[in-house]
Design an enzyme around this catalytic site. Structure first.
Site, PDB file in Angstrom:
ATOM      1  N   VAL A 159       0.827  -1.216   0.000  1.00  0.00           N
ATOM      2  CA  VAL A 159       0.000   0.000   0.000  1.00  0.00           C
ATOM      3  C   VAL A 159       0.861   1.265   0.000  1.00  0.00           C
ATOM      4  O   VAL A 159       0.641   2.177  -0.793  1.00  0.00           O
ATOM      5  CB  VAL A 159      -0.962  -0.013   1.217  1.00  0.00           C
ATOM      6  CG1 VAL A 159      -1.582   1.353   1.448  1.00  0.00           C
ATOM      7  CG2 VAL A 159      -2.060  -1.034   0.971  1.00  0.00           C
TER       8      VAL A 159
ATOM      9  N   GLU B  31      -4.001  -5.934  -4.947  1.00  0.00           N
ATOM     10  CA  GLU B  31      -2.696  -6.308  -5.471  1.00  0.00           C
ATOM     11  C   GLU B  31      -2.890  -6.912  -6.853  1.00  0.00           C
ATOM     12  O   GLU B  31      -3.875  -7.598  -7.116  1.00  0.00           O
ATOM     13  CB  GLU B  31      -2.021  -7.317  -4.536  1.00  0.00           C
ATOM     14  CG  GLU B  31      -1.570  -6.655  -3.249  1.00  0.00           C
ATOM     15  CD  GLU B  31      -1.037  -7.641  -2.230  1.00  0.00           C
ATOM     16  OE1 GLU B  31      -0.639  -8.754  -2.602  1.00  0.00           O
ATOM     17  OE2 GLU B  31      -1.018  -7.279  -1.039  1.00  0.00           O
TER      18      GLU B  31
ATOM     19  N   ASN C 218     -14.563  -5.426   2.841  1.00  0.00           N
ATOM     20  CA  ASN C 218     -13.780  -6.654   2.660  1.00  0.00           C
ATOM     21  C   ASN C 218     -14.549  -7.888   3.128  1.00  0.00           C
ATOM     22  O   ASN C 218     -14.488  -8.942   2.488  1.00  0.00           O
ATOM     23  CB  ASN C 218     -12.439  -6.543   3.392  1.00  0.00           C
ATOM     24  CG  ASN C 218     -11.378  -5.928   2.490  1.00  0.00           C
ATOM     25  OD1 ASN C 218     -11.663  -5.581   1.344  1.00  0.00           O
ATOM     26  ND2 ASN C 218     -10.173  -5.794   2.985  1.00  0.00           N
TER      27      ASN C 218
ATOM     28  N   GLY D  26      -7.633 -15.993   0.175  1.00  0.00           N
ATOM     29  CA  GLY D  26      -6.430 -15.845   0.995  1.00  0.00           C
ATOM     30  C   GLY D  26      -5.975 -14.407   0.884  1.00  0.00           C
ATOM     31  O   GLY D  26      -6.800 -13.506   0.711  1.00  0.00           O
TER      32      GLY D  26
ATOM     33  N   CYS E 103      -5.412  -9.459   3.146  1.00  0.00           N
ATOM     34  CA  CYS E 103      -6.523  -8.651   3.671  1.00  0.00           C
ATOM     35  C   CYS E 103      -7.744  -9.453   4.138  1.00  0.00           C
ATOM     36  O   CYS E 103      -8.153  -9.328   5.286  1.00  0.00           O
ATOM     37  CB  CYS E 103      -6.945  -7.625   2.627  1.00  0.00           C
ATOM     38  SG  CYS E 103      -5.680  -6.363   2.377  1.00  0.00           S
TER      39      CYS E 103
ATOM     40  N   ARG F 135       0.936 -14.117   1.450  1.00  0.00           N
ATOM     41  CA  ARG F 135       0.261 -14.118   2.750  1.00  0.00           C
ATOM     42  C   ARG F 135      -1.092 -14.837   2.654  1.00  0.00           C
ATOM     43  O   ARG F 135      -1.918 -14.494   1.818  1.00  0.00           O
ATOM     44  CB  ARG F 135       0.090 -12.679   3.258  1.00  0.00           C
ATOM     45  CG  ARG F 135       1.416 -12.086   3.713  1.00  0.00           C
ATOM     46  CD  ARG F 135       1.277 -10.640   4.136  1.00  0.00           C
ATOM     47  NE  ARG F 135       1.189  -9.735   3.015  1.00  0.00           N
ATOM     48  CZ  ARG F 135       1.196  -8.399   3.133  1.00  0.00           C
ATOM     49  NH1 ARG F 135       1.290  -7.856   4.320  1.00  0.00           N
ATOM     50  NH2 ARG F 135       1.126  -7.633   2.062  1.00  0.00           N
TER      51      ARG F 135
HETATM   52  P1  NAD Z   1       3.241  -4.584   4.376  1.00  0.00           P
HETATM   53  O1  NAD Z   1       3.396  -5.498   5.522  1.00  0.00           O
HETATM   54  O2  NAD Z   1       3.504  -5.065   2.983  1.00  0.00           O
HETATM   55  O3  NAD Z   1       4.149  -3.294   4.595  1.00  0.00           O
HETATM   56  C1  NAD Z   1       4.217  -2.596   5.793  1.00  0.00           C
HETATM   57  C2  NAD Z   1       5.552  -1.859   5.819  1.00  0.00           C
HETATM   58  O4  NAD Z   1       5.573  -0.965   6.941  1.00  0.00           O
HETATM   59  C3  NAD Z   1       6.758  -2.777   5.992  1.00  0.00           C
HETATM   60  O5  NAD Z   1       7.684  -2.536   4.955  1.00  0.00           O
HETATM   61  C4  NAD Z   1       7.341  -2.371   7.356  1.00  0.00           C
HETATM   62  O6  NAD Z   1       8.747  -2.487   7.428  1.00  0.00           O
HETATM   63  C5  NAD Z   1       6.889  -0.928   7.447  1.00  0.00           C
HETATM   64  N1  NAD Z   1       6.846  -0.384   8.814  1.00  0.00           N
HETATM   65  C6  NAD Z   1       6.240  -0.919   9.900  1.00  0.00           C
HETATM   66  N2  NAD Z   1       6.399  -0.116  10.975  1.00  0.00           N
HETATM   67  C7  NAD Z   1       7.130   0.951  10.554  1.00  0.00           C
HETATM   68  C8  NAD Z   1       7.608   2.132  11.198  1.00  0.00           C
HETATM   69  N3  NAD Z   1       7.395   2.375  12.489  1.00  0.00           N
HETATM   70  N4  NAD Z   1       8.349   3.002  10.472  1.00  0.00           N
HETATM   71  C9  NAD Z   1       8.588   2.771   9.159  1.00  0.00           C
HETATM   72  N5  NAD Z   1       8.145   1.688   8.500  1.00  0.00           N
HETATM   73  C10 NAD Z   1       7.413   0.782   9.183  1.00  0.00           C
HETATM   74  O7  NAD Z   1       1.763  -4.039   4.466  1.00  0.00           O
HETATM   75  P2  NAD Z   1       0.706  -3.741   3.290  1.00  0.00           P
HETATM   76  O8  NAD Z   1       0.265  -4.999   2.661  1.00  0.00           O
HETATM   77  O9  NAD Z   1       1.218  -2.633   2.451  1.00  0.00           O
HETATM   78  O10 NAD Z   1      -0.523  -3.207   4.160  1.00  0.00           O
HETATM   79  C11 NAD Z   1      -0.448  -2.006   4.884  1.00  0.00           C
HETATM   80  C12 NAD Z   1      -1.830  -1.706   5.435  1.00  0.00           C
HETATM   81  O11 NAD Z   1      -2.726  -1.458   4.350  1.00  0.00           O
HETATM   82  C13 NAD Z   1      -2.443  -2.843   6.250  1.00  0.00           C
HETATM   83  O12 NAD Z   1      -3.202  -2.310   7.298  1.00  0.00           O
HETATM   84  C14 NAD Z   1      -3.361  -3.528   5.240  1.00  0.00           C
HETATM   85  O13 NAD Z   1      -4.445  -4.177   5.857  1.00  0.00           O
HETATM   86  C15 NAD Z   1      -3.842  -2.350   4.425  1.00  0.00           C
HETATM   87  N6  NAD Z   1      -4.225  -2.706   3.052  1.00  0.00           N
HETATM   88  C16 NAD Z   1      -3.478  -3.596   2.345  1.00  0.00           C
HETATM   89  C17 NAD Z   1      -3.828  -3.902   1.031  1.00  0.00           C
HETATM   90  C18 NAD Z   1      -3.022  -4.899   0.240  1.00  0.00           C
HETATM   91  O14 NAD Z   1      -3.497  -5.309  -0.828  1.00  0.00           O
HETATM   92  N7  NAD Z   1      -1.846  -5.298   0.667  1.00  0.00           N
HETATM   93  C19 NAD Z   1      -4.945  -3.290   0.442  1.00  0.00           C
HETATM   94  C20 NAD Z   1      -5.666  -2.369   1.185  1.00  0.00           C
HETATM   95  C21 NAD Z   1      -5.307  -2.081   2.497  1.00  0.00           C
END
Ligand code: NAD
Length: 440
Positions: A11, A154, A210, A259, A262, A330
């Site tokens: 994201v 994604e 979701n 899966g 999310c 994931r």
């Molecule tokens: P991710 O796990 O891929 O990435 C999170 C990143 O944050 C990691 O690189 C981590 O190192 C970094 N991070 C954590 N704590 C930190 C800090 N204190 N300082 C700096 N960096 C830090 O997560 P994602 O899949 O991108 O999801 C992020 C959020 O968005 C989640 O809440 C998820 O539910 C939501 N979301 C995800 C998607 C998706 O398709 N992946 C879609 C919509 C919403």
């Protein structure tokens, strides 16, 4: 306007890249220095179609920066986006430690009026806690908090960001609302609806959306199971249902169970919130149980195809990522199906265009093979688990010819049974369709 995005996952990186594409000055921050050094060298830590190009354009234009130094990135920002992970704890409650840690880290460095925008998916009430924690840490800070949940998928993340079905902005501050209108103006001009809400409703919209989609997928998966028993064809049933505009055809494709990063965690979080507030969301509780059962049913299907004996069998497995066009593993179905096959004594040859990078550490004892026909050599069954385009164009005759036993479990319904049988497969099982066996 200067934007800082904390978290360079699926994201954060996509949001940062797209905002820079829209002309804003964006700094992406991550505490994972390995990711930042990759990004600084022009490498991208995740696979998302088109992302590499947009990142490199932003960097070349001098509008996109990467750093692990959060304080400096926050000091100069008008907007600080939280896009950190919110994984699930065993209880179902999201682990919000990344969000709260980031909020604490940024608090001391806010300078001038700043909008703190939560893109991470967080339970109702979390943004109020974030606001309180920043205020406690830095009582003089001039800031507002906004819930701006992200809905990108994604595999289609860039177009979802640039042409969203809706943008949700939840805040109680008029000033923050005006600021948010400014950064989303380019997308609104192109026709994206922007919905202003209170903070709590914005937080709930994300979980409810979701959970609804997970319900739709699970519903069609259960109907597929019943079609198999009763001689109906799920493809025709989905088409017939989807033509009703009140239902719509999206998310009506039978598969091996949802899966990804999310749906499993967000359905767990929503039901947890329901239980905590004595308002159980029983529909979604049932969806979670039914989805687990769907995944187990897939193992039975593969076993059935191998005459009930997996021990000593060689399986060519196509696709391990949770869906095509991503390397995200994931909660992928493969993470329950592959270990079950291995435990039963099968050998598994895996083919996946992007799955190996993260899959190798998660799926021990499988053979990673690039060429599908090599993976299928001498195999007792082929299993289609993720519908990558490269699998849709497989030469079924060539595949059948190299297999010891040309049998296929197509768990994404990408082939027609009669097509597989006519190309030399002796047995073919799909989802929601009667089992097919060759006449000879
Ligand atoms: P991710 O796990 O891929 O990435 C999170 C990143 O944050 C990691 O690189 C981590 O190192 C970094 N991070 C954590 N704590 C930190 C800090 N204190 N300082 C700096 N960096 C830090 O997560 P994602 O899949 O991108 O999801 C992020 C959020 O968005 C989640 O809440 C998820 O539910 C939501 N979301 C995800 C998607 C998706 O398709 N992946 C879609 C919509 C919403």
């Amino acid at each position: 306007m200067k934007l800082t995005v904390i978290g360079t996952g699926y994201v954060g990186l996509v949001s940062g890249a797209c905002f820079s594409e829209l002309g804003f000055d964006v700094t992406c921050v991550d505490r994972d220095e390995r990711k930042i050094s990759m990004l600084l060298q022009g490498d991208v830590p995740i696979y998302e179609p088109g992302l590499t190009e947009v990142l490199s354009q932003g960097a070349k234009a001098g509008r996109l920066h990467f750093t692990s130094a959060l304080p400096k990135a926050v000091e100069s920002a008008d907007f600080v986006f939280l896009a950190v992970g919110t994984p699930t704890r065993p209880t179902g409650h999201p682990d919000l430690s990344q969000v709260y840690t980031a909020a604490k880290e940024l608090a001391a460095h806010l300078s001038g009026y700043t909008v703190v925008v939560t893109k991470s998916t967080v339970p109702v009430g979390t943004n109020r806690i974030i606001e309180q924690s920043i205020r406690t840490a830095n009582p003089d800070a001039d800031f507002d908090v906004v819930s701006n949940p992200e809905f990108l998928r994604e595999g289609a993340a860039l177009s979802d960001f640039m042409e969203p079905d809706r943008i949700v902005v939840g805040t109680s501050s008029d000033r923050a609302r005006r600021y948010m209108d400014t950064i989303y103006k380019p997308l609104v001009r192109r026709g994206a609806p922007l919905l202003h809400t209170d903070i709590e409703s914005a937080e709930m919209i994300k979980y409810a959306s979701n959970a609804f989609l997970a319900t739709k997928i699970t519903f069609i998966n259960e109907i597929a199971g019943l079609c198999e028993k009763m001689g109906a064809d799920i493809q025709l049933v989905s088409d017939g249902m989807g033509l009703d505009h009140r239902i719509g055809k999206a998310f009506l494709k039978a598969g091996p169970g949802y899966g990804g990063s999310c749906f499993p965690k967000d359905t767990a979080a929503l039901t947890y919130m329901g239980r905590m507030h004595h308002m159980p969301i029983t529909v979604v509780e049932a969806v979670i149980t039914a989805n687990d059962a769907t995944k187990s049913r897939m193992i039975d299907k593969i076993s059935g195809l191998c005459d009930g004996v997996l021990s000593g069998k060689k399986i060519a497995l196509f696709g391990v990522t949770f869906k095509p066009n991503t390397d995200d593993m994931r909660e992928a179905s493969s993470l329950s199906i592959v270990p079950a096959l291995l435990e039963a004594g099968a050998t598994v040859n895996v083919v996946d265009p992007q799955g190996r990078r993260y899959g190798e550490a998660l799926l021990g004892n499988v053979n990673w093979i690039d060429n599908p026909y090599v993976a299928a050599e001498g195999a007792d069954a082929a299993v289609i688990l993720t519908e990558w385009d490269v699998f849709r164009t497989l030469d079924l005759k060539r595949l059948a010819d190299v297999m010891a036993k040309p049998r296929m479990a197509d768990l994404r319904n990408i082939f027609r049974p009669e097509e597989a049988i006519s190309q030399g497969f002796e047995a073919f099982v799909a989802l929601g369709r009667p089992e097919n066996k060759s006449a000879h």
